[in-house]
Design a protein around this motif. Structure first.
Motif, PDB file in Angstrom:
ATOM      1  N   ALA A   1      64.644   5.293  35.359  1.00  0.00           N
ATOM      2  CA  ALA A   1      63.341   4.630  35.472  1.00  0.00           C
ATOM      3  C   ALA A   1      63.055   3.752  34.254  1.00  0.00           C
ATOM      4  CB  ALA A   1      62.241   5.666  35.636  1.00  0.00           C
ATOM      5  N   GLN A   2      62.574   2.536  34.514  1.00  0.00           N
ATOM      6  CA  GLN A   2      62.261   1.598  33.444  1.00  0.00           C
ATOM      7  C   GLN A   2      60.764   1.479  33.173  1.00  0.00           C
ATOM      8  OE1 GLN A   2      64.780  -0.070  31.646  1.00  0.00           O
ATOM      9  NE2 GLN A   2      66.057   1.399  32.787  1.00  0.00           N
ATOM     10  N   ASN A   3      59.948   2.041  34.052  1.00  0.00           N
ATOM     11  CA  ASN A   3      58.504   1.988  33.869  1.00  0.00           C
ATOM     12  C   ASN A   3      57.863   3.192  34.566  1.00  0.00           C
ATOM     13  OD1 ASN A   3      58.127   1.242  36.720  1.00  0.00           O
ATOM     14  ND2 ASN A   3      58.925  -0.765  36.092  1.00  0.00           N
ATOM     15  N   VAL A   4      56.556   3.337  34.427  1.00  0.00           N
ATOM     16  CA  VAL A   4      55.874   4.510  34.964  1.00  0.00           C
ATOM     17  C   VAL A   4      55.958   4.569  36.487  1.00  0.00           C
ATOM     18  CG1 VAL A   4      53.639   5.677  35.185  1.00  0.00           C
ATOM     19  CG2 VAL A   4      54.310   4.705  32.990  1.00  0.00           C
ATOM     20  N   ALA A   5      55.797   3.431  37.141  1.00  0.00           N
ATOM     21  CA  ALA A   5      55.849   3.422  38.606  1.00  0.00           C
ATOM     22  C   ALA A   5      57.212   3.892  39.105  1.00  0.00           C
ATOM     23  CB  ALA A   5      55.542   2.020  39.132  1.00  0.00           C
ATOM     24  N   GLU A   6      58.279   3.413  38.485  1.00  0.00           N
ATOM     25  CA  GLU A   6      59.623   3.844  38.871  1.00  0.00           C
ATOM     26  C   GLU A   6      59.836   5.320  38.553  1.00  0.00           C
ATOM     27  OE1 GLU A   6      62.587   1.371  37.110  1.00  0.00           O
ATOM     28  OE2 GLU A   6      61.902  -0.464  38.124  1.00  0.00           O
ATOM     29  N   PHE A   7      59.250   5.766  37.444  1.00  0.00           N
ATOM     30  CA  PHE A   7      59.382   7.168  37.038  1.00  0.00           C
ATOM     31  C   PHE A   7      58.708   8.087  38.055  1.00  0.00           C
ATOM     32  CE2 PHE A   7      57.938  10.725  34.142  1.00  0.00           C
ATOM     33  CZ  PHE A   7      59.196  11.276  33.964  1.00  0.00           C
ATOM     34  N   VAL A   8      57.507   7.713  38.493  1.00  0.00           N
ATOM     35  CA  VAL A   8      56.795   8.511  39.493  1.00  0.00           C
ATOM     36  C   VAL A   8      57.588   8.554  40.799  1.00  0.00           C
ATOM     37  CG1 VAL A   8      54.720   8.626  40.931  1.00  0.00           C
ATOM     38  CG2 VAL A   8      54.510   8.118  38.491  1.00  0.00           C
ATOM     39  N   ALA A   9      58.097   7.410  41.222  1.00  0.00           N
ATOM     40  CA  ALA A   9      58.879   7.364  42.460  1.00  0.00           C
ATOM     41  C   ALA A   9      60.130   8.224  42.358  1.00  0.00           C
ATOM     42  CB  ALA A   9      59.254   5.921  42.788  1.00  0.00           C
ATOM     43  N   MET A  10      60.772   8.196  41.202  1.00  0.00           N
ATOM     44  CA  MET A  10      61.972   8.992  40.958  1.00  0.00           C
ATOM     45  C   MET A  10      61.668  10.483  41.036  1.00  0.00           C
ATOM     46  SD  MET A  10      64.248   9.067  37.479  1.00  0.00           S
ATOM     47  CE  MET A  10      63.072  10.169  36.681  1.00  0.00           C
ATOM     48  N   LEU A  11      60.543  10.901  40.440  1.00  0.00           N
ATOM     49  CA  LEU A  11      60.170  12.317  40.449  1.00  0.00           C
ATOM     50  C   LEU A  11      59.786  12.785  41.851  1.00  0.00           C
ATOM     51  CD1 LEU A  11      58.057  12.566  37.156  1.00  0.00           C
ATOM     52  CD2 LEU A  11      60.410  13.314  37.502  1.00  0.00           C
ATOM     53  N   LYS A  12      59.123  11.920  42.588  1.00  0.00           N
ATOM     54  CA  LYS A  12      58.740  12.295  43.958  1.00  0.00           C
ATOM     55  C   LYS A  12      59.971  12.454  44.842  1.00  0.00           C
ATOM     56  CE  LYS A  12      54.003  10.589  44.137  1.00  0.00           C
ATOM     57  NZ  LYS A  12      53.026   9.693  44.796  1.00  0.00           N
ATOM     58  N   ALA A  13      60.996  11.657  44.561  1.00  0.00           N
ATOM     59  CA  ALA A  13      62.227  11.738  45.349  1.00  0.00           C
ATOM     60  C   ALA A  13      63.108  12.910  44.927  1.00  0.00           C
ATOM     61  CB  ALA A  13      63.008  10.439  45.228  1.00  0.00           C
ATOM     62  N   ASN A  14      62.838  13.439  43.716  1.00  0.00           N
ATOM     63  CA  ASN A  14      63.668  14.522  43.180  1.00  0.00           C
ATOM     64  C   ASN A  14      62.784  15.603  42.549  1.00  0.00           C
ATOM     65  OD1 ASN A  14      66.550  13.149  43.272  1.00  0.00           O
ATOM     66  ND2 ASN A  14      65.149  11.629  42.396  1.00  0.00           N
TER      67      ASN A  14
END
Length: 321
Positions: free
Chosen positions: A135-148
């Motif tokens: 993840a390069q930003n908060v939005a990508e980080f949230v999406a990554m955590l929701k997927a995993n």
């Protein structure tokens, strides 16, 4: 009628005495008690402002360090001191808002035992990740955590710490799940983060920023409501999660029965000191964003901050024995 006249006269005398006390304050050395060892931002800013107060009042201002028991020793000491404005506490978010939310049976209660004087500074934590995190930003980080869900762990300086609860607040507001890994202090937590044993941390900005600058960690966002000049180019998490705020603070508290005119005099002096250009620069050098607000504004802030962390702790089910 005579009773009402007597009561009115008594009230007038009491108010007059309080204002007279404020006029002669301080009448002896003022002790500002810091709940930590010397050297941190809370101690440094207390000394900076203490020097200015000493110069304005022509009085001795002593900075007294009383570390131990996560700040309880210092807080209890000041709470039980004479309510005359000569013994004050450098309250902090960790001691006066967060710790009471996770620990029952403390020998003090912030709202019951203390009167707000002025908030000295706020400082955000910063969300940092190991470079292996995609993840390069908060939005990508949230999406990554929701997927995993629960695939990533976040480190903290200890269960119930402000760093820990910053992560819990993030989990609740983002609707994600991470595994909390508590350490005994920030240093070992950061060491494991740098080694990649844990991937995420909501660390103190000042301690993690050097690792961000040299590329050992990636900063995704600061935990204040706005961007921080101490972390140029790093967005606020609130830009992605509106209302997210996990800032730390430190400010002056007095024993609860301290006369209002005395509190007003101290607060006004603190506000003048913190607005001085040299003080502003010294605060920023210590990693602190200066505030210097009124007693009433600080009191409102305290109530809101305590309630916020109480709700976070209740939702997360965090308790420290």
């Amino acid at each position: 009628m005579r009773i009402w006249i007597a009561l009115a006269a008594g009230a007038f005398i009491g108010v007059h005495a309080a204002y007279a006390t404020a006029q002669t304050y301080p009448s002896k050395p003022v002790h500002i008690v810091v709940p930590f060892a010397a050297g941190g931002a809370t101690d440094v800013t207390a000394r900076i402002v203490g020097q200015k107060l000493s110069e304005e009042w022509g009085a001795i201002v002593v900075i007294e360090n009383k570390p131990g028991a996560t700040g309880s020793i210092a807080a209890e000491y000041v709470a039980k001191s004479a309510p005359d404005g000569h013994t004050l506490l450098m309250g902090t978010g960790s001691v006066n808002s967060v710790f009471p939310a996770v620990k029952s049976g403390l020998p003090f209660d912030t709202l019951r035992d203390f009167a707000a004087v002025s908030n000295f500074f706020v400082t955000p934590n910063i969300l940092v990740v190991h470079p292996s995190v995609p993840a390069q930003n908060v939005a990508e980080f949230v999406a990554m955590l929701k997927a995993n869900p629960k695939a990533y762990s976040f480190a903290s300086s200890g269960a119930g710490s402000s760093i820990h609860l910053s992560g819990e607040l993030f989990k609740q507001m983002a609707g994600v799940d991470m595994v909390h890994v508590p350490y005994r202090g920030s240093a070992p937590a950061v060491a494991d983060l740098l080694a990649g044993h844990v991937k995420v941390m909501f660390d103190n900005l000042a301690s993690s920023w050097p690792y961000v600058k040299n590329g050992q960690l990636r900063a995704l966002g600061v935990t204040g409501l706005e961007r921080d000049p101490l972390a140029p180019g790093v967005p606020a998490i609130a830009e992605t999660l509106p209302g997210f705020d996990a800032s730390s603070w430190a400010g002056l508290l007095a024993p609860i029965r301290t006369p209002r005119p005395v509190i007003g005099k101290i607060s006004a002096s603190v506000q003048r000191a913190i607005k001085m250009p040299d003080v502003i620069e010294k605060f920023k050098a210590a990693g602190a964003t200066p505030v210097g607000d009124t007693a009433d504004h600080f009191a409102h802030f305290l109530k809101a901050d305590i309630e916020k962390w109480r709700k976070v702790v209740e939702t997360a089910g965090v308790k420290v024995e």
